[in-house]
Design an enzyme around this catalytic site. Structure first.
Site, PDB file in Angstrom:
ATOM      1  N   ARG A 295       0.827  -1.218   0.000  1.00 12.85           N
ATOM      2  CA  ARG A 295       0.000   0.000   0.000  1.00 12.85           C
ATOM      3  C   ARG A 295       0.849   1.251   0.000  1.00 12.85           C
ATOM      4  O   ARG A 295       0.512   2.246  -0.645  1.00 12.85           O
ATOM      5  CB  ARG A 295      -0.958  -0.033   1.197  1.00 12.85           C
ATOM      6  N   TYR A 439      -6.132  -1.189  -6.948  1.00 12.97           N
ATOM      7  CA  TYR A 439      -5.530  -2.393  -6.363  1.00 12.97           C
ATOM      8  C   TYR A 439      -4.902  -2.123  -5.001  1.00 12.97           C
ATOM      9  O   TYR A 439      -4.768  -1.002  -4.565  1.00 12.97           O
ATOM     10  CB  TYR A 439      -4.581  -3.102  -7.306  1.00 12.97           C
ATOM     11  N   GLU A 440      -4.552  -3.226  -4.335  1.00 15.60           N
ATOM     12  CA  GLU A 440      -4.085  -3.228  -2.941  1.00 15.60           C
ATOM     13  C   GLU A 440      -5.130  -2.637  -1.993  1.00 15.60           C
ATOM     14  O   GLU A 440      -4.797  -2.000  -1.003  1.00 15.60           O
ATOM     15  CB  GLU A 440      -2.748  -2.484  -2.800  1.00 15.60           C
ATOM     16  N   GLY A 441      -6.395  -2.869  -2.302  1.00 14.02           N
ATOM     17  CA  GLY A 441      -7.491  -2.312  -1.514  1.00 14.02           C
ATOM     18  C   GLY A 441      -7.931  -1.003  -2.123  1.00 14.02           C
ATOM     19  O   GLY A 441      -7.177  -0.031  -2.146  1.00 14.02           O
TER      20      GLY A 441
END
Length: 598
Positions: A295, A439-441
């Site tokens: 993140r 992406y990555e949340g």
């Protein structure tokens, strides 16, 4: 394609003058990271990124990755560039010396990753995912697992991935169906399919080490029943080298809007041999080591692409002739004036500059916290750094990518119609940046994490940890001759931050939807306040340098002018986000869901 040049002057300004990395390095015992050594590393990193990676950016986008019979081939030059990267020792720059790394501070590695992402984001995905896998194995793996995998990953002979999500579950990992069945020899047979796996299959390394989330047969339901497994493409043999092929295959690669030269794979596991990492049913703890690394790296991608876009835009704005300035000709010897004389073009360029440089300050401060969390002198210092990291990580990921997309859009707009044409490279930066918000949340998930988990979930403790830093700064600088007006503005916003948090918290006690309704505006409000704090820190240094007399006066004067622009033209956005966060959930939820059906 814009010709990327690493902004070494701005990087050194933050490292040496604003955050004093050297003092931090000395405190953590990183004696090798001397100023001369750091400068040399940054210069060599810049050379590699500018001369090797940047020329492959556009060609990689056009060629994309190819798959044939499950074998994925990266674009021309990618494999050779990775070999140079590994040979130069870049892959192990911040890795543990016990496993072959150089042991330099993590913050230095993150600065190199900024250059890599700015010059060629798709290429940077391959070592980036490897570093995430290395951090998880280092933090949670057994000594045997560390000895088996970390040396090869550090050396760059093997690369790594994160295999988390599946087609039906997205962010809700409690729904995963991949199963891991215990075997007599202590290993596990892993079966299932994972999607959106960056660097899942490629031709750049001898082996690929997949870190896979799966559930044991007796696992509890939901996220409490998730375990993490090491599943290599080739099983290590008795000598620790890549041996027999494991039951892992790439079913397909995605055809994407951007980062086309990054292999985004569907990975199939067919009774593949896996090894439990960490405790059973505690896979989320291990996963978050990877995810937090990822993140922060993703947040940096907003800065990376914004920087490259800005460099392209300022060159074009100085060269492109269109119309005359409203105040009279500025280039009377030419048919028209360069577009940089027009106020609206200046608005876009200054927005790009202010957000890029503010985001870089946020990123470098956060990078310094990683050093402190790992190597702080006392347990109290390490805990304080961990708490600040927990608070800032979702802001870095979401705010820096939201504003990064804004910056790349402005860069394309500066070019007018030419920005929409592929050959200039500006539209690629927009396309490449768009995924960073997802992406990555997704950024909506980051906002929920910030407000729901980090702020309200800690009873405001994590927010107070940072707002106290801002409060002390504002108290100390309240009478600063040049900056006191801006300091008062920041102090007021810092107070509003706490009041807003209390308001949302009280409303959420009656209706939990209030958190979700306010979260995105709350995160953006937080981001703009945080950048205001860093802009004042940079402005204070600039004032000091100018007062002392310096040969680099233009650099510091530009800092002060950009700080003024930020406070007058960008920071007022906080009022909009404050109103949005306070508006509540009723106007969002009143319309029945059936109304949205076709």
């Amino acid at each position: 394609m814009p010709e990327y040049k690493a902004p070494l002057r701005d990087m050194q300004f933050l490292i040496d003058e604003v955050f004093d990395y050297q003092a931090g390095y000395a405190a953590m015992g990183a004696g090798d990271a001397t100023p001369d050594m750091v400068s040399a590393i940054l210069a060599e990193g810049a050379k590699f990124c500018e001369q090797v990676l940047a020329p492959l950016n556009r060609s990689g986008d056009e060629e994309e990755c190819q798959i044939n019979g499950g074998v994925v081939t990266t674009p021309k030059g990618f494999k050779e560039a990775f070999a140079q990267y590994v040979e130069g020792g870049w892959n192990g720059l911040s890795a543990d010396p016990v496993y072959g790394g150089q042991g330099l501070p993590s913050s230095l590695g993150l600065i190199i990753s900024e250059m890599v992402g700015s010059s060629n984001l798709s290429w940077g995905m391959y070592p980036g995912l490897t570093h995430g896998a290395m951090s998880a194995i280092h933090a949670h793996g057994s000594e045997v697992q560390k000895q088996t995998y970390l040396s090869k990953l550090t050396e760059g002979r093997w690369t790594g991935t994160m295999c988390l999500t599946e087609a039906h579950c997205g962010t809700d990992l409690g729904l995963i169906k991949t199963r891991a069945v215990p075997q007599a020899d202590g290993s596990y047979a892993v079966t299932g399919s994972k999607i959106f796996i960056s660097a899942g299959e490629h031709d750049m390394s001898d082996n690929i080490v997949h870190l896979v989330l799966a559930k044991l047969p007796d696992a509890p339901a939901g996220t409490r029943g998730i375990s993490l497994f090491i599943v290599p493409k080739f099983l290590p043999d008795a000598q620790g080298e890549a041996g027999a092929r494991n039951g892992v295959s790439c079913g397909s690669i995605e055809h994407k809007m951007g980062i086309k030269a990054s292999a985004t794979c569907v990975m199939n596991f067919d009774s593949a041999t896996g090894y439990l990492i960490g405790e059973a049913n505690k896979g989320l703890n291990c996963m978050f080591t990877m995810m937090n690394h990822a993140r922060l790296g993703t947040g940096m991608q907003g800065l990376c692409l914004g920087e490259t876009s800005f460099q392209g835009a300022i060159k074009y704005a100085n060269d492109r002739l269109q119309m005359r300035a409203l105040t009279g000709p500025k280039a009377p010897d030419k048919a028209a004036d360069p577009i940089i004389v027009h106020p609206d073009v200046r608005r876009m360029l200054l927005t790009m500059k202010a957000l890029n440089e503010g985001n870089r300050a946020l990123a470098y401060f956060t990078a310094q916290l990683i050093d402190q969390a790992h190597s702080g002198e006392t347990a109290e210092q390490r805990e304080e750094a961990e708490n600040l990291l927990a608070f800032l990580t979702p802001i870095c990921k979401a705010f820096m990518t939201e504003t990064g997309l804004e910056v790349t859009n402005h860069g394309m707009q500066v070019f007018g119609g030419h920005g929409f044409i592929r050959e200039w490279g500006m539209e690629q930066l927009v396309r490449d940046c768009r995924i960073a918000l997802i992406y990555e949340g997704t950024n909506g998930i980051q906002a929920l994490d910030l407000l729901g988990r980090k702020v309200l979930g800690s009873q405001g403790k994590l927010l107070r940890g940072f707002s106290k830093i801002v409060h002390k700064f504002c108290e100390a600088k309240a009478e600063h001759p040049q900056l006191k007006g801006y300091v008062a503005q920041l102090a007021q916003l810092n107070q509003q931050w706490g009041t807003l948090t209390q308001t949302i918290g009280m409303a959420a006690m009656k209706n939990p939807d209030e958190v979700g309704a306010a979260s995105m505006d709350y995160l953006m409000f937080s981001g703009y306040v945080i950048l205001a704090y860093f802009w004042l820190r940079m402005a204070e240094v600039a004032e000091q340098k100018l007062a002392a007399g310096t040969a680099d006066a233009a650099f510091y004067q530009a800092k002060l002018a950009t700080c003024e622009f930020y406070f007058k033209r960008l920071l007022p956005r906080t009022a909009m986000h404050l109103a949005g966060a306070e508006a509540g959930s009723e106007c969002l939820m009143r319309l029945p869901a059936e109304h949205f059906a076709l």
